[in-house]
Motif scaffolding. Structure first.
Motif, PDB file in Angstrom:
ATOM      1  N   ASP A 150       0.989  -1.234  -0.113  1.00  0.00           N
ATOM      2  CA  ASP A 150      -0.082   0.004  -0.006  1.00  0.00           C
ATOM      3  C   ASP A 150       0.638   1.304  -0.092  1.00  0.00           C
ATOM      4  O   ASP A 150       0.177   2.366  -0.261  1.00  0.00           O
ATOM      5  CB  ASP A 150      -0.902   0.015   1.152  1.00  0.00           C
ATOM      6  N   LEU A 151       2.222   1.343   0.284  1.00  0.00           N
ATOM      7  CA  LEU A 151       2.883   2.414   0.463  1.00  0.00           C
ATOM      8  C   LEU A 151       3.727   2.982  -0.585  1.00  0.00           C
ATOM      9  O   LEU A 151       4.344   1.821  -1.413  1.00  0.00           O
ATOM     10  CB  LEU A 151       3.703   1.932   1.626  1.00  0.00           C
ATOM     11  N   PRO A 152       4.061   3.986  -0.843  1.00  0.00           N
ATOM     12  CA  PRO A 152       5.157   4.551  -1.860  1.00  0.00           C
ATOM     13  C   PRO A 152       6.414   4.118  -1.525  1.00  0.00           C
ATOM     14  O   PRO A 152       6.834   3.696  -0.445  1.00  0.00           O
ATOM     15  CB  PRO A 152       4.977   5.992  -1.818  1.00  0.00           C
ATOM     16  N   TRP A 153       6.972   4.167  -2.552  1.00  0.00           N
ATOM     17  CA  TRP A 153       8.508   4.322  -2.542  1.00  0.00           C
ATOM     18  C   TRP A 153       9.247   5.836  -2.731  1.00  0.00           C
ATOM     19  O   TRP A 153       9.076   6.245  -4.003  1.00  0.00           O
ATOM     20  CB  TRP A 153       9.393   3.167  -3.337  1.00  0.00           C
ATOM     21  N   VAL A 154       9.945   6.462  -1.783  1.00  0.00           N
ATOM     22  CA  VAL A 154      10.570   7.586  -2.098  1.00  0.00           C
ATOM     23  C   VAL A 154      11.639   7.583  -3.011  1.00  0.00           C
ATOM     24  O   VAL A 154      12.566   6.714  -3.034  1.00  0.00           O
ATOM     25  CB  VAL A 154      10.999   8.393  -0.738  1.00  0.00           C
ATOM     26  N   PRO A 155      11.873   8.409  -4.152  1.00  0.00           N
ATOM     27  CA  PRO A 155      12.827   8.157  -5.208  1.00  0.00           C
ATOM     28  C   PRO A 155      14.087   8.638  -4.783  1.00  0.00           C
ATOM     29  O   PRO A 155      14.494   9.463  -5.573  1.00  0.00           O
ATOM     30  CB  PRO A 155      12.215   8.905  -6.435  1.00  0.00           C
ATOM     31  N   LYS A 156      14.781   8.017  -3.756  1.00  0.00           N
ATOM     32  CA  LYS A 156      15.950   8.232  -3.372  1.00  0.00           C
ATOM     33  C   LYS A 156      17.161   7.078  -3.879  1.00  0.00           C
ATOM     34  O   LYS A 156      16.735   6.133  -3.640  1.00  0.00           O
ATOM     35  CB  LYS A 156      15.911   8.505  -1.700  1.00  0.00           C
ATOM     36  N   ASP A 157      18.236   7.597  -4.135  1.00  0.00           N
ATOM     37  CA  ASP A 157      19.244   6.527  -4.790  1.00  0.00           C
ATOM     38  C   ASP A 157      19.656   5.374  -3.730  1.00  0.00           C
ATOM     39  O   ASP A 157      19.472   4.032  -4.190  1.00  0.00           O
ATOM     40  CB  ASP A 157      20.354   7.016  -5.345  1.00  0.00           C
ATOM     41  N   ARG A 158      19.658   5.691  -2.686  1.00  0.00           N
ATOM     42  CA  ARG A 158      20.244   4.804  -1.628  1.00  0.00           C
ATOM     43  C   ARG A 158      19.045   3.886  -1.378  1.00  0.00           C
ATOM     44  O   ARG A 158      19.133   2.614  -0.932  1.00  0.00           O
ATOM     45  CB  ARG A 158      20.472   5.626  -0.186  1.00  0.00           C
ATOM     46  N   TYR A 159      17.697   4.327  -1.075  1.00  0.00           N
ATOM     47  CA  TYR A 159      16.503   3.640  -1.005  1.00  0.00           C
ATOM     48  C   TYR A 159      16.339   2.710  -1.925  1.00  0.00           C
ATOM     49  O   TYR A 159      15.955   1.498  -1.679  1.00  0.00           O
ATOM     50  CB  TYR A 159      15.327   4.499  -0.782  1.00  0.00           C
ATOM     51  N   ALA A 160      16.497   2.667  -3.092  1.00  0.00           N
ATOM     52  CA  ALA A 160      16.300   1.619  -4.330  1.00  0.00           C
ATOM     53  C   ALA A 160      17.405   0.746  -4.110  1.00  0.00           C
ATOM     54  O   ALA A 160      17.022  -0.480  -4.166  1.00  0.00           O
ATOM     55  CB  ALA A 160      16.810   2.260  -5.687  1.00  0.00           C
ATOM     56  N   ILE A 161      18.705   0.958  -3.750  1.00  0.00           N
ATOM     57  CA  ILE A 161      19.542  -0.182  -3.268  1.00  0.00           C
ATOM     58  C   ILE A 161      19.086  -0.870  -2.064  1.00  0.00           C
ATOM     59  O   ILE A 161      19.317  -2.219  -2.107  1.00  0.00           O
ATOM     60  CB  ILE A 161      21.038   0.533  -3.324  1.00  0.00           C
ATOM     61  N   MET A 162      18.742  -0.362  -1.151  1.00  0.00           N
ATOM     62  CA  MET A 162      18.382  -0.971   0.116  1.00  0.00           C
ATOM     63  C   MET A 162      17.326  -1.819   0.012  1.00  0.00           C
ATOM     64  O   MET A 162      17.184  -2.979   0.411  1.00  0.00           O
ATOM     65  CB  MET A 162      17.968   0.099   1.224  1.00  0.00           C
ATOM     66  N   ARG A 163      16.280  -1.399  -0.952  1.00  0.00           N
ATOM     67  CA  ARG A 163      15.260  -2.196  -1.361  1.00  0.00           C
ATOM     68  C   ARG A 163      15.395  -3.538  -1.871  1.00  0.00           C
ATOM     69  O   ARG A 163      14.842  -4.637  -1.485  1.00  0.00           O
ATOM     70  CB  ARG A 163      14.169  -1.380  -2.174  1.00  0.00           C
ATOM     71  N   GLU A 164      16.427  -3.590  -2.626  1.00  0.00           N
ATOM     72  CA  GLU A 164      17.028  -4.756  -3.347  1.00  0.00           C
ATOM     73  C   GLU A 164      17.855  -5.758  -2.243  1.00  0.00           C
ATOM     74  O   GLU A 164      17.673  -7.020  -2.345  1.00  0.00           O
ATOM     75  CB  GLU A 164      17.711  -4.422  -4.668  1.00  0.00           C
ATOM     76  N   TYR A 165      18.602  -5.105  -1.694  1.00  0.00           N
ATOM     77  CA  TYR A 165      19.934  -5.722  -0.846  1.00  0.00           C
ATOM     78  C   TYR A 165      19.160  -6.188   0.402  1.00  0.00           C
ATOM     79  O   TYR A 165      19.476  -7.419   0.852  1.00  0.00           O
ATOM     80  CB  TYR A 165      20.824  -4.882  -0.531  1.00  0.00           C
ATOM     81  N   LEU A 166      18.517  -5.415   1.296  1.00  0.00           N
ATOM     82  CA  LEU A 166      18.064  -5.580   2.821  1.00  0.00           C
ATOM     83  C   LEU A 166      17.353  -6.619   2.885  1.00  0.00           C
ATOM     84  O   LEU A 166      17.331  -7.565   3.827  1.00  0.00           O
ATOM     85  CB  LEU A 166      17.715  -4.290   3.345  1.00  0.00           C
TER      86      LEU A 166
END
Length: 459
Positions: A150-166
């Motif tokens: 239900d939640l958005p993803w803020v378009p920040k470079d670090r968040y995109a990497i964390m989203r895949e890795y963590l």
């Protein structure tokens, strides 16, 4: 973190002394010690209670643009034509967590009265646009309704990497990013010894801090049976970069002990001249020894890495106390008050140190695993930790009274601990009060939850 144009960030890391420079250069005389508060809050639509998106007419971006137009905030982007991901004004900033949680990172203040005044001013600025867009901002540690999708993803470079890795590191990694909210406070230190004392005390007392501020009793619209789902999430995010930093529990721990721990944590990325290189999995120690795609580590890389570590208390240019759920407006200033009273008064710090001196890493880690469910009724050495919570509050109150920083109304900073003391003296967490008298099967349960957690009060 310093501006990316700061030439000191381009200095190579050649020795352990280079690694420790960031800590040594941050040391300040006691007369310059300040309080740096941070508080996150998720927003929901006032009619549907759905999470607000990042963009669109009723999204977080519309709120940021309002702050720019009406209150003199300046936009901050990662790239020249990139989306707005933060705002700056003076020494304060407004940033976004991955799921769109709005965070005020306040300016460093001399006293807790000023911290409170800044928070109240922020909420006053936020109210007109929130009323216009029908957004309700919630003081709660875990989103009470939303599912991840239900939640958005803020378009920040670090968040995109964390989203895949963590998610490869822990089953609750995405929950941490999108659905948790916290209150934090940053403190100065005068020397290596001072920093290590403060780190050791706050790490030892971390689970009790979590229990005192436990404020997330709901999961996807229903009680989950515990007090802090945010604390539950943090048990399974990425244990390499989270937790209680075991090396600092050793007698005589130093800056190097923290640096050694940080060196063995995998990285997220390397940034060069605006370009992002995803570098997940390689430890900073390996990066230091072997490089990455022809790149060798700089001070900027090291400082960025320190900012991607998530222990309960984090050491960087300040000591950041991190283990509390986002609170109600009534408790908004209590966490900064608690640790200001302990850290910035010599007698209080000594008393806190004496209280936890013989607590072991194993004992406190075990306590951390039960806090999320049991809150202040959890037991430590055979006693409910509500007793320890009251002792810690009393130590902090003493420190604040001795500091004697007075408000315009003639009250010292201990006034900001009164709501926390009132709860703890009843053996209650904030979550207990949120649940009190609430029918989990009520047809208007979501409305009632919003009314109980709305940071701006009834509308």
């Amino acid at each position: 973190m310093p501006s990316s144009t700061d030439p000191s960030l381009e200095q190579p890391i050649r020795s352990y002394d280079d690694l420790l420079t960031v800590f040594r250069e941050a040391e300040k005389p006691e007369s310059e010690h300040r309080i740096g508060p941070e508080m996150e809050k998720p927003g929901v639509c006032g009619k549907t209670f759905a999470p607000i998106p990042y963009d669109g007419d009723r999204g977080v971006l519309a709120v940021l643009n309002y702050f720019i137009a009406e209150h003199g905030w300046q936009p901050d982007r990662e790239h020249e034509d990139g989306p707005i991901i933060a705002l700056k004004r003076g020494r304060a900033s407004i940033t976004l967590e991955p799921g769109g949680q709005l965070e005020l990172s306040g300016a460093a203040m001399d006293n807790v009265h000023q911290v409170c005044a800044e928070f109240r001013g922020h909420m006053r600025e936020l109210k007109p646009i929130s009323d216009k867009l029908d957004i309700r901002w919630l003081g709660v540690g875990f989103h009470p309704f939303a599912r991840r999708e239900d939640l958005p993803w803020v378009p920040k470079d670090r968040y995109a990497i964390m989203r895949e890795y963590l998610p490869k590191r822990g089953s609750h990694a995405l929950d941490m990013m999108q659905r948790t909210s916290t209150v934090q406070a940053n403190y100065d230190f005068s020397s290596e010894e001072d920093a290590m004392r403060k780190m050791r005390v706050s790490l030892a007392m971390g689970p009790i801090t979590t229990a005192l501020f436990a404020n997330s009793p709901w999961l996807e619209g229903a009680p989950h049976g515990g007090k802090s789902y945010r604390a539950r999430v943090w048990l399974d995010v990425d244990n390499d970069r989270a937790g209680l930093v075991e090396p600092l529990w050793q007698e005589g721990a130093t800056y190097r002990a923290y640096a050694e721990w940080a060196l063995d944590v995998p990285m997220f990325l390397v940034k060069r001249h605006g370009k992002i290189y995803a570098n997940t999995g390689q430890t900073f120690r390996s990066f230091w020894n072997d490089g990455f795609e022809g790149l060798k580590p700089t001070q900027g890389d090291w400082q960025m890495h320190l900012n991607t570590l998530f222990p309960e208390v984090r050491l960087k240019k300040t000591i950041e106390v991190r283990g509390a759920d986002a609170p109600s407006s009534r408790l908004a200033c209590a966490l900064p008050a608690l640790w200001t009273g302990i850290f910035y008064d010599a007698k209080a710090l000594a008393e806190a140190e004496a209280l936890c001196r013989d607590w072991t890493f194993a004992e406190v880690s075990a306590l951390r695993a039960t806090i999320w469910k049991e809150g202040l009724s959890a037991r430590f050495r055979g006693k409910p930790i509500s007793e320890l919570g009251l002792q810690i509050i009393a130590i902090a109150q003493g420190g604040l009274v001795r500091r004697a920083r007075m408000s315009q109304g003639g009250k010292d900073e201990s006034v900001h601990l009164v709501p926390l003391y009132e709860l703890a003296s009843q053996g209650c967490t904030p979550a207990d009060k949120l649940l009190e008298g609430l029918d989990p099967h009520a047809p208007d349960l979501r409305r009632q939850i919003v009314e109980r957690t709305d940071l701006m009060g009834p509308r």
